[in-house]
Design a protein around this motif. Structure first.
Motif, PDB file in Angstrom:
ATOM      1  N   GLU A   1     112.046  16.807  43.328  1.00 55.03           N
ATOM      2  CA  GLU A   1     112.961  16.596  43.105  1.00 55.03           C
ATOM      3  C   GLU A   1     112.972  16.045  44.240  1.00 55.03           C
ATOM      4  OE1 GLU A   1     115.063  19.848  42.081  1.00 55.03           O
ATOM      5  OE2 GLU A   1     114.751  20.164  40.278  1.00 55.03           O
ATOM      6  N   GLN A   2     112.890  16.028  45.683  1.00 52.19           N
ATOM      7  CA  GLN A   2     112.819  15.500  46.426  1.00 52.19           C
ATOM      8  C   GLN A   2     111.892  14.546  47.430  1.00 52.19           C
ATOM      9  OE1 GLN A   2     115.851  16.866  47.789  1.00 52.19           O
ATOM     10  NE2 GLN A   2     115.498  17.262  46.474  1.00 52.19           N
ATOM     11  N   GLN A   3     111.079  14.221  45.901  1.00 55.94           N
ATOM     12  CA  GLN A   3     110.099  13.037  45.740  1.00 55.94           C
ATOM     13  C   GLN A   3     108.910  13.584  46.905  1.00 55.94           C
ATOM     14  OE1 GLN A   3     112.734   9.813  46.370  1.00 55.94           O
ATOM     15  NE2 GLN A   3     112.816   9.398  44.360  1.00 55.94           N
ATOM     16  N   ALA A   4     108.656  15.243  47.168  1.00 60.73           N
ATOM     17  CA  ALA A   4     107.444  14.887  47.484  1.00 60.73           C
ATOM     18  C   ALA A   4     106.529  14.292  46.671  1.00 60.73           C
ATOM     19  CB  ALA A   4     106.975  16.293  48.554  1.00 60.73           C
ATOM     20  N   SER A   5     105.237  13.535  47.786  1.00 61.78           N
ATOM     21  CA  SER A   5     104.186  13.106  47.234  1.00 61.78           C
ATOM     22  C   SER A   5     103.608  13.652  46.506  1.00 61.78           C
ATOM     23  CB  SER A   5     102.575  12.168  47.873  1.00 61.78           C
ATOM     24  OG  SER A   5     102.501  12.920  48.810  1.00 61.78           O
ATOM     25  N   SER A   6     102.675  15.535  46.805  1.00 60.98           N
ATOM     26  CA  SER A   6     102.394  16.841  45.923  1.00 60.98           C
ATOM     27  C   SER A   6     102.516  17.586  46.317  1.00 60.98           C
ATOM     28  CB  SER A   6     101.088  16.299  46.644  1.00 60.98           C
ATOM     29  OG  SER A   6     100.471  16.020  47.398  1.00 60.98           O
ATOM     30  N   VAL A   7     102.700  19.049  45.936  1.00 61.80           N
ATOM     31  CA  VAL A   7     102.901  20.013  46.175  1.00 61.80           C
ATOM     32  C   VAL A   7     102.081  21.588  46.387  1.00 61.80           C
ATOM     33  CG1 VAL A   7     104.440  21.963  46.505  1.00 61.80           C
ATOM     34  CG2 VAL A   7     105.097  19.901  46.158  1.00 61.80           C
ATOM     35  N   ILE A   8     101.481  21.704  46.995  1.00 61.40           N
ATOM     36  CA  ILE A   8     100.360  22.952  46.840  1.00 61.40           C
ATOM     37  C   ILE A   8     101.296  24.747  47.108  1.00 61.40           C
ATOM     38  CG2 ILE A   8      98.499  24.434  47.650  1.00 61.40           C
ATOM     39  CD1 ILE A   8      97.394  21.560  47.923  1.00 61.40           C
ATOM     40  N   GLY A   9     101.097  25.323  45.926  1.00 60.32           N
ATOM     41  CA  GLY A   9     102.127  26.592  46.367  1.00 60.32           C
ATOM     42  C   GLY A   9     100.240  28.134  46.110  1.00 60.32           C
ATOM     43  N   ILE A  10     100.417  28.725  47.074  1.00 53.39           N
ATOM     44  CA  ILE A  10      99.785  29.484  46.715  1.00 53.39           C
ATOM     45  C   ILE A  10     101.094  31.149  46.950  1.00 53.39           C
ATOM     46  CG2 ILE A  10      98.207  30.704  49.343  1.00 53.39           C
ATOM     47  CD1 ILE A  10      97.550  28.469  47.893  1.00 53.39           C
ATOM     48  N   ASP A  11      99.821  31.965  46.323  1.00 48.01           N
ATOM     49  CA  ASP A  11     100.110  33.575  46.241  1.00 48.01           C
ATOM     50  C   ASP A  11      99.862  34.315  45.486  1.00 48.01           C
ATOM     51  OD1 ASP A  11     104.073  33.782  45.510  1.00 48.01           O
ATOM     52  OD2 ASP A  11     102.200  35.834  45.480  1.00 48.01           O
ATOM     53  N   ILE A  12      99.712  35.907  46.072  1.00 50.79           N
ATOM     54  CA  ILE A  12      98.863  36.766  46.085  1.00 50.79           C
ATOM     55  C   ILE A  12      98.655  37.369  44.632  1.00 50.79           C
ATOM     56  CG2 ILE A  12      99.815  38.461  46.860  1.00 50.79           C
ATOM     57  CD1 ILE A  12      97.186  39.942  47.684  1.00 50.79           C
ATOM     58  N   SER A  13      99.736  36.548  43.605  1.00 50.55           N
ATOM     59  CA  SER A  13      99.796  37.549  42.933  1.00 50.55           C
ATOM     60  C   SER A  13     100.143  36.876  41.464  1.00 50.55           C
ATOM     61  CB  SER A  13     101.832  38.120  42.272  1.00 50.55           C
ATOM     62  OG  SER A  13     101.853  38.714  41.401  1.00 50.55           O
TER      63      SER A  13
ATOM     64  N   LEU B   1     103.528  22.475  51.251  1.00 47.30           N
ATOM     65  CA  LEU B   1     102.128  23.606  50.999  1.00 47.30           C
ATOM     66  C   LEU B   1     102.948  24.578  51.137  1.00 47.30           C
ATOM     67  CD1 LEU B   1      99.905  25.458  50.750  1.00 47.30           C
ATOM     68  CD2 LEU B   1      99.486  25.268  53.605  1.00 47.30           C
ATOM     69  N   ASP B   2     103.354  25.162  50.235  1.00 52.97           N
ATOM     70  CA  ASP B   2     104.347  26.880  49.546  1.00 52.97           C
ATOM     71  C   ASP B   2     103.539  27.441  50.079  1.00 52.97           C
ATOM     72  OD1 ASP B   2     106.324  28.374  49.401  1.00 52.97           O
ATOM     73  OD2 ASP B   2     106.637  27.732  47.596  1.00 52.97           O
ATOM     74  N   LEU B   3     103.526  29.127  50.540  1.00 54.07           N
ATOM     75  CA  LEU B   3     102.912  29.825  51.205  1.00 54.07           C
ATOM     76  C   LEU B   3     103.807  30.969  51.000  1.00 54.07           C
ATOM     77  CD1 LEU B   3     101.379  28.873  55.017  1.00 54.07           C
ATOM     78  CD2 LEU B   3     100.601  29.283  52.481  1.00 54.07           C
ATOM     79  N   GLY B   4     103.147  31.944  49.640  1.00 59.63           N
ATOM     80  CA  GLY B   4     103.729  33.282  49.059  1.00 59.63           C
ATOM     81  C   GLY B   4     104.877  32.634  47.332  1.00 59.63           C
ATOM     82  N   CYS B   5     104.511  31.274  46.697  1.00 55.43           N
ATOM     83  CA  CYS B   5     105.287  30.596  46.167  1.00 55.43           C
ATOM     84  C   CYS B   5     105.853  31.451  44.969  1.00 55.43           C
ATOM     85  CB  CYS B   5     104.718  29.544  45.380  1.00 55.43           C
ATOM     86  SG  CYS B   5     103.587  29.581  44.403  1.00 55.43           S
TER      87      CYS B   5
END
Length: 248
Positions: A62-74, A47-51
């Motif tokens: 790129e580092q082979q994470a299985s999944s990524v969620i990015g959160i941003d207010i904008s 999870l990336d907060l303020g992506c």
């Protein structure tokens, strides 16, 4: 108060011209330190907060994470992130960081870059991050250093010739709102002491693994002469923490 300056067209236009907006992670002066603190990301849920533009999300994949969620207010930031991203394993959600509400143990790592000084309560974020992390999960984040945020006037003191004399620290113990200028006027940030950052993490249950107050890299000092002044005071605070494994 949840301020969203990044959807202001004038602010956003100025932000797009910053080196970190144009060059991505390599244009971010603190990236070499944050990168070194990230855990092994292979097969991890992140999870990336303020992506923002999604630079960290794409790096994580790129580092082979299985999944990524990015959160941003904008929404403007996320629109650009989606334009730069071609990966079904990365999802972007338009949401304030304060409003996250994920099920327990949803992620193996939570990261955040230069976002929490826009958040009124770091304590509440720590609790939410702790709950949504799996056991032994990593929480790695950067913020503007409290020495940098202590005054409304987040700038050097200059002599009559415009030379930088010193960086003043004042009202350090008075935590709370700072109304400052960053690309535009009336940008709201929240100052808190170093001890508050650490104690909020500890009270939430985290174990602090590393703390860094980086200066510019040797390469940046070599190629960008004006960066030498960034060695005179810390601009960033970077922390790596871990969700403790419960012992029964």
């Amino acid at each position: 108060m949840k301020q969203n300056k990044y959807d202001d067209p004038h602010f956003f236009a100025a932000y797009k011209q910053m080196p970190r907006s144009i060059h991505g992670l390599e244009g971010a002066g603190e990236w070499h330190v944050l990168q070194a603190l990230l855990p092994d990301l292979q097969n991890k849920r992140v999870l990336d907060l303020g992506c923002g533009f999604g630079w960290h999300c794409r790096y994580v994949r790129e580092q082979q994470a299985s999944s990524v969620i990015g959160i941003d207010i904008s929404e403007r930031m996320l629109q650009r992130a989606r334009e730069l991203t071609d990966d079904p394993s990365i999802s972007y959600i338009n949401m304030a960081i304060e409003d996250i509400d994920f099920p327990d143990s949803s992620f193996d790592a939570v990261i955040s870059s230069l976002a929490f000084h826009y958040i009124e309560s770091f304590e509440s974020i720590c609790r939410k991050v702790y709950d949504c992390l799996a056991e032994n999960g990593s929480f790695v984040f950067s913020v503007e250093h409290p020495i940098f945020t202590s005054r409304d006037e987040q700038d050097w003191h200059y002599d009559d010739q415009g030379n930088r004399l010193h960086w003043a620290v004042d009202n350090y113990q008075a935590e709370g709102v700072r109304k400052t200028s960053f690309l535009t006027k009336d940008v709201i940030k929240y100052h808190r002491t170093i001890s508050t950052y650490f104690n909020d993490l500890i009270r939430a249950g985290f174990s602090i693994k590393a703390v860094k107050e980086p200066g510019p890299s040797a390469e940046m000092l070599q190629h960008i002469p004006e960066m030498k002044d960034e060695s005179r005071r810390p601009m960033f605070l970077i922390v790596s923490a871990e969700k403790k494994q419960h012992v029964f």
